[in-house]
Structures are given as structure tokens and as C-alpha cells.
Enzyme design. Structure first.
Site, PDB file in Angstrom:
ATOM      1  N   ALA A   1      28.771 -13.121  14.162  1.00 22.80           N
ATOM      2  CA  ALA A   1      27.560 -12.393  14.552  1.00 22.80           C
ATOM      3  C   ALA A   1      27.785 -10.898  14.384  1.00 22.80           C
ATOM      4  O   ALA A   1      28.925 -10.417  14.418  1.00 22.80           O
ATOM      5  CB  ALA A   1      27.185 -12.712  16.001  1.00 22.80           C
ATOM      6  N   ASP A   2      26.690 -10.185  14.222  1.00 22.37           N
ATOM      7  CA  ASP A   2      26.757  -8.730  14.196  1.00 22.37           C
ATOM      8  C   ASP A   2      25.506  -8.178  14.856  1.00 22.37           C
ATOM      9  O   ASP A   2      24.411  -8.731  14.684  1.00 22.37           O
ATOM     10  CB  ASP A   2      26.884  -8.191  12.773  1.00 22.37           C
ATOM     11  CG  ASP A   2      27.354  -6.749  12.762  1.00 22.37           C
ATOM     12  OD1 ASP A   2      28.308  -6.430  13.485  1.00 22.37           O
ATOM     13  OD2 ASP A   2      26.760  -5.919  12.044  1.00 22.37           O
TER      14      ASP A   2
END
Length: 203
Positions: free
Chosen positions: A82-83
Site C-alpha cells: 500500500a501507499d
């Protein structure tokens, strides 16, 4: 490990918040410490929008994780990456480089609405699936004392946009429209949907 149960996936992030949120929805996991690219934040590419940037960086994390797994003797489990990106006036506000940078970012966010986008990517069985959470956040007006005290706490550092909604920074947030857990760094609704689509059963 987040629980005594066998890990059902790798989390390609050392973020304690993401670990906590995966545990919240009952997903046993193991942190995969994938070597990061040089620099604290990956730069935007020329002509790349802030919206495209967050999806690309999450995909890059997943692809680095898959390559790392392929070169190791670890069990072949699904991998989640994830970012999170804070966007103001179309520009990415990354993690502050130092105290002055944190104060600058907080000053820019003060009294205004900004957008928090978190991209979630799942690599499983040779496929890449992704989801995106978009949340609008309004921060109350901050004065110099607010910003100085918050910087003194140390909380702004290492966080996109120089604040943590789940910590002291939550007192600055007047309103959100979207996903609270997305602002924290892992939108649990979108994450659970990705896992279910991949056949990974969660409670």
C-alpha cells in the site's frame, strides 16, 4: 506475526498502523521487509499526476516484493502493498525532511481541505489486483504555537502530509469524507474486498 494463526499473506510494509488494521479485520500476516529504493519518498515522474503517482508507487512496492520473494526461500504467500499520498492543490505532500519542512507542510494544510489517497495492491497467483481509497480531509486553522508543539511531539516525522490522524494530529481534523482507515494508511473496506476477490477468506 499479528496472531498465533499461520500467516495468510505478506505485508510489504513496516508500518505499525497497517499491521494493526490488518489485525483488526482478522488477517494473519507476516511483515516482508523489502529493500526500499533510494530516498525517503519516490519522486513523481515528469508529467505524472498526483493521482497516478500513488497507484504507481503502490504497484512498485508490490512488484519489488514479488521479486524479493522469488529470490528467497520464503513460502509463496499472497503479498499486500500500500501507499498513502496527501495531495493539496494537485501537488503531493510527502514525508517531511526535517522540522522546518514539517512546519511548512502543516502551515499549507492549515484551515484547508486536502485529499488523502491510499492505493492497495495485492499480488497473488501471478496476478496484480488494486484498489484505491480517496478521502477529503479538512484541517482546522493552526497557529504557530499549534505547529511548534506538534513538531515537538515528533509525530509529524515519517508521515505523509506531516500528520497522523490516529494520534495527536487527530485533534486538528475538523471533518473527513471518505475512509478514516484510508487516511491511517490501509483502507480496511477496500482491502477486505481485494482479499475476498482473490479467494482469501477473512472473518
Amino acid at each position: 506475526m499479528s496472531s498465533a494463526a499461520p500467516a495468510r499473506l505478506y505485508l510489504a510494509s513496516a508500518s505499525p498502523r497497517r499491521r494493526e488494521l490488518l489485525g483488526q479485520i482478522g488477517v494473519a500476516h507476516e511483515v516482508l521487509r523489502v529493500p526500499a529504493p533510494p530516498g525517503e519518498d519516490e519522486p513523481q515522474l515528469p508529467g505524472e499526476s498526483a493521482a497516478d503517482y500513488v497507484l504507481r508507487t503502490a504497484r512498485d512496492k508490490a512488484e519489488r516484493g514479488v521479486a524479493f520473494l522469488a529470490a528467497s526461500s520464503l513460502a509463496p504467500l499472497p503479498l499486500l502493498a500500500a501507499d498513502t499520498t496527501v495531495i493539496l492543490d494537485g501537488a503531493v505532500l510527502g514525508k517531511p525532511a526535517d522540522r522546518a519542512d514539517a512546519a511548512r507542510i502543516l502551515g499549507a494544510l492549515s484551515g484547508r481541505e486536502h485529499e488523502v489517497r491510499t492505493a492497495v495492491v495485492l499480488a497473488h497467483a501471478g496476478r496484480i489486483s488494486e484498489a484505491l481509497s480517496v478521502t477529503t480531509v479538512r484541517m482546522r486553522a493552526l497557529d504557530g504555537g499549534d505547529i511548534a508543539r506538534y513538531c515537538d511531539s515528533g509525530e509529524p516525522f515519517g508521515k505523509a502530509g506531516a500528520y497522523g490522524i490516529q494520534g495527536l494530529g487527530g485533534a486538528f481534523i475538523a471533518h473527513i469524507a471518505g475512509s478514516y482507515t484510508g487516511v491511517m494508511g490501509l483502507p480496511v473496506f477496500e482491502t477486505a474486498a481485494l482479499l475476498r476477490e482473490a479467494g482469501i477468506v477473512i472473518p
